[in-house]
Design an enzyme around this catalytic site. Sequence first.
Site, PDB file in Angstrom:
ATOM      1  N   CYS A 160      -2.868  -5.554   0.701  1.00  0.00           N
ATOM      2  CA  CYS A 160      -1.578  -5.258   0.067  1.00  0.00           C
ATOM      3  C   CYS A 160      -0.498  -6.290   0.363  1.00  0.00           C
ATOM      4  O   CYS A 160       0.572  -6.266  -0.226  1.00  0.00           O
ATOM      5  CB  CYS A 160      -1.115  -3.884   0.504  1.00  0.00           C
ATOM      6  SG  CYS A 160      -2.461  -2.692   0.449  1.00  0.00           S
ATOM      7  N   HIS A 291       8.127  -1.994   1.650  1.00  0.00           N
ATOM      8  CA  HIS A 291       6.728  -1.868   1.247  1.00  0.00           C
ATOM      9  C   HIS A 291       6.565  -0.455   0.671  1.00  0.00           C
ATOM     10  O   HIS A 291       6.020  -0.288  -0.408  1.00  0.00           O
ATOM     11  CB  HIS A 291       5.792  -2.121   2.431  1.00  0.00           C
ATOM     12  CG  HIS A 291       4.353  -2.099   2.040  1.00  0.00           C
ATOM     13  ND1 HIS A 291       3.865  -2.879   1.025  1.00  0.00           N
ATOM     14  CD2 HIS A 291       3.300  -1.388   2.491  1.00  0.00           C
ATOM     15  CE1 HIS A 291       2.563  -2.642   0.873  1.00  0.00           C
ATOM     16  NE2 HIS A 291       2.203  -1.741   1.750  1.00  0.00           N
ATOM     17  N   HIS A 326       1.627   1.373  -6.509  1.00  0.00           N
ATOM     18  CA  HIS A 326       1.226   0.312  -5.592  1.00  0.00           C
ATOM     19  C   HIS A 326       0.274  -0.627  -6.337  1.00  0.00           C
ATOM     20  O   HIS A 326      -0.854  -0.268  -6.650  1.00  0.00           O
ATOM     21  CB  HIS A 326       0.551   0.904  -4.358  1.00  0.00           C
ATOM     22  CG  HIS A 326       0.346  -0.094  -3.250  1.00  0.00           C
ATOM     23  ND1 HIS A 326       0.580  -1.445  -3.419  1.00  0.00           N
ATOM     24  CD2 HIS A 326      -0.054   0.054  -1.967  1.00  0.00           C
ATOM     25  CE1 HIS A 326       0.319  -2.068  -2.291  1.00  0.00           C
ATOM     26  NE2 HIS A 326      -0.061  -1.185  -1.393  1.00  0.00           N
TER      27      HIS A 326
END
Lengths: 397, 354, 87
Positions: A160, A291, A326
């Site tokens: 990620c 995030h 995401h």
Amino acid sequence: MSVKVWIAGGGVISGIGMNLEENLQAFKDMRTGMTKMQYLQSVHQDAFPVAEVKADNDTLADMARMPETTSRTALLSLIAAREAWKSTGLGDISRYRVGFVSANTVGGMDKTEDFFKAFLPNPGGGRLQQVVHHECGAVTELVADALGVRHHISTISTACSSGANALMYGARLIRNNIVDIVIAGGTDSLTRFTLNGFNTLMILDQQPCRPFDETRTGLNLGEGAGYVVLVSDNLLAHIQPWARLSGFANANDAYHQTASSPDGTGNYLAMKGALDMAGLTPEDIGYINLHGTGTQNNDVSEGIAINRLFAPHFPAMSSTKSFTGHTLGASGGIEAVYAALALKEGIIYPNARFRRQMKELPFAPATAFSTGNDLKHVMSNSFGFGGNCSSLVFSKE
Amino acid sequence: MNIYINGTGCISPQETAQIGPLFSTLKEYDQVRLQAVDPDYKQWIDLKQIRRMSRVVKMGVGAANLSMEEAGIKMPDAIITGTAYGCLDDTGVFLNKMVSQEEQMLTPTAFIQSTHNTVGGQIALLLGCNAYNNTFVHRGFSFENSLLDATMILREGEAKTVLAGGLDEITHYSYQVLSRFGLYKKAPVKTMELLKSPDRGTIAGEGAAFFVLSPEKGTHTVAELAGVCTIYKPLWEGEVIGEIVKFLEAQDLTLEDIDLLVTGRNGDIAQDEIYEEVAAALFPDHPEACFKHLCGEYPTAMAFGAWMANRIIAEQDVPEAAMFYGQAPARIKNVLIYNHHQGTHHALILLKAC
Amino acid sequence: MEKLMEDLKSQIIEQLNLQEVKPEDIGNDEPLFKTGLGLDSIDALELIVLLQQHYNIRIANPEQGPEIFHSIRTMAAFITAQQKQQA
């Protein structure tokens, strides 16, 4: 070594828009991208909302001017990278020493997983065309070749945090005089592989996700691509910079393969390192693009690390993943574009669906879109599996 | 700033994890797919952790540990890995179950282990290393990019030692698929005859090689990493030749200064042609050593080549198994490694004895 | 219950690839996580699938994990209770 690296433009395709302008409008309208799965074929179609790019592969192939058989990961990448380049006004790309550093985590997996259906029962089965671009790097090359980039090409995959690391490496290539310009960011398409993978971890929310909310129960996957164009100080006269990439750092949490440490060690080190490189103190930061995935674990670790570094002066902050989902390898790139644009236009992005402040934290994210804020420095966080934690700092000047 | 190779570690189809002269126990194969020789991984990894690790992760952790042991360090200031394919075995396991079980009753372990940064993450986790950690996954440039990143980070001055390496595994599935692309020989070939074989295709290989790089020389240091260069899809052989000349000029070297050329010949007549052309144009009388008949072809095989070149400098001799043309020179100072993968990814690495 | 506990031990060893652990090494009341066998959160997710595969029991909330998976005995008790409910 102290060559300044500017952001000369950016491009984004995501679940909330086919280009940066549409993305911005979606934030203004509080229109998030999560819907029932429309394009990805999966038995979990009704179970998990996702933030898909709202177009089928044929439409994306038309937009990208690529064959319909191309991996969706490459189509998204090319559309956003072209937009990024065009926004700089630099013109003919062959006139410059240009690098393309693109991050992704799935490569051509969207095609490989189709191939496997025919291949598993029969090693001679399945069309080879479906796996020829399986490698992460192959996706990057399809796009680099279409853009006409030859000087330096690279692909980064650190789960990620991949997209943010692409900007770091790109900036170093410029500082080391290897190239003058780098198109840097990331791309990822939704695949059954990632959807099922995240499902085994039991961190997918069956409702639209609620990052940094006390009631959060997981993340929604998204897809898309985002790139900034990093330009060396020696070309400053040719661009109207949006911002400067003033600091960056990458640290490893070294705690667990998928979970963040309870005190957010890696997160803290990444943010602190990026501030140090930029020569800034926490009070200088006006906005943090979190995030903020919406999992129990990420948000509490990230929040605790922010508390440790920033208390008592908390900047405005939000997780744009509450809109885009995401997007994994793309997220660092997409959010870097958002961060650079935030400085250019004084934007603070909203955190959708926020209701209840987390009990562990003394702060809450911004919930409304606003523009014209006096922002001088913003931070963008990208943390991931394998303990990889990266933070970027952008400055107005 | 000079960048020294203070330690190296390699796990490959040869007995490279053992102490002793280079290729003193040469492994000869008569097959199309070479597999790495596994050392006892339990010397570095405890049972609790090893149970989840696929071969590529173990190879990576093993090679990284070997290199740190040689360099005499316990904790690097950065960990950078290069892998084109990533963790193929676990990718295959998860894909297989996902397809055959129709997305039901899947377990997390293979998925978690399938991400490309697993090796870098596991090394950090085992060491408790909070430092910079990055993974390059760009096909035939994955290893070269990791060396370049390491070099740039060391030049910034804060990091004193960087652990950088390249690795890839070959699996049942990847071998089947790549065979269908026509990459490999149709029939088994003896490894020591591979480079003279008269037809298309090569042999599949795998392995991991790690390097501890530092601006300060260590006790076992024999060479300096003087330069790394990648050439993407050159239009013709002249472009490669031009880049080699430019690369050496940038190092203040002439063609005559190169004592040994190491090339990535792999026994595929079409792919080896450019090595012939480059040697004929620039190095007609230079001794040449090769490595892919020993480790097989894979996108990060250059890491094995660089490891071998470093050992050649250490021993000041070229083992017969590696010698391709001419004789080992009496003094081996400058070694140029030229490799390409699939004709699209060309790379140069220069090592200088120090 | 004894038979179920023995089954569970071999199933856990297989599912989690616990090399060099034998069923008789695992005590019925020994903690499976942290101390004892030293399992972690990834193993907990594996055990959730194990229950589904072998006993057709679904656990939707991973937070229940620590309680159910405390030891072989607690797992067996949970399975027995669930099976009674289903019957």
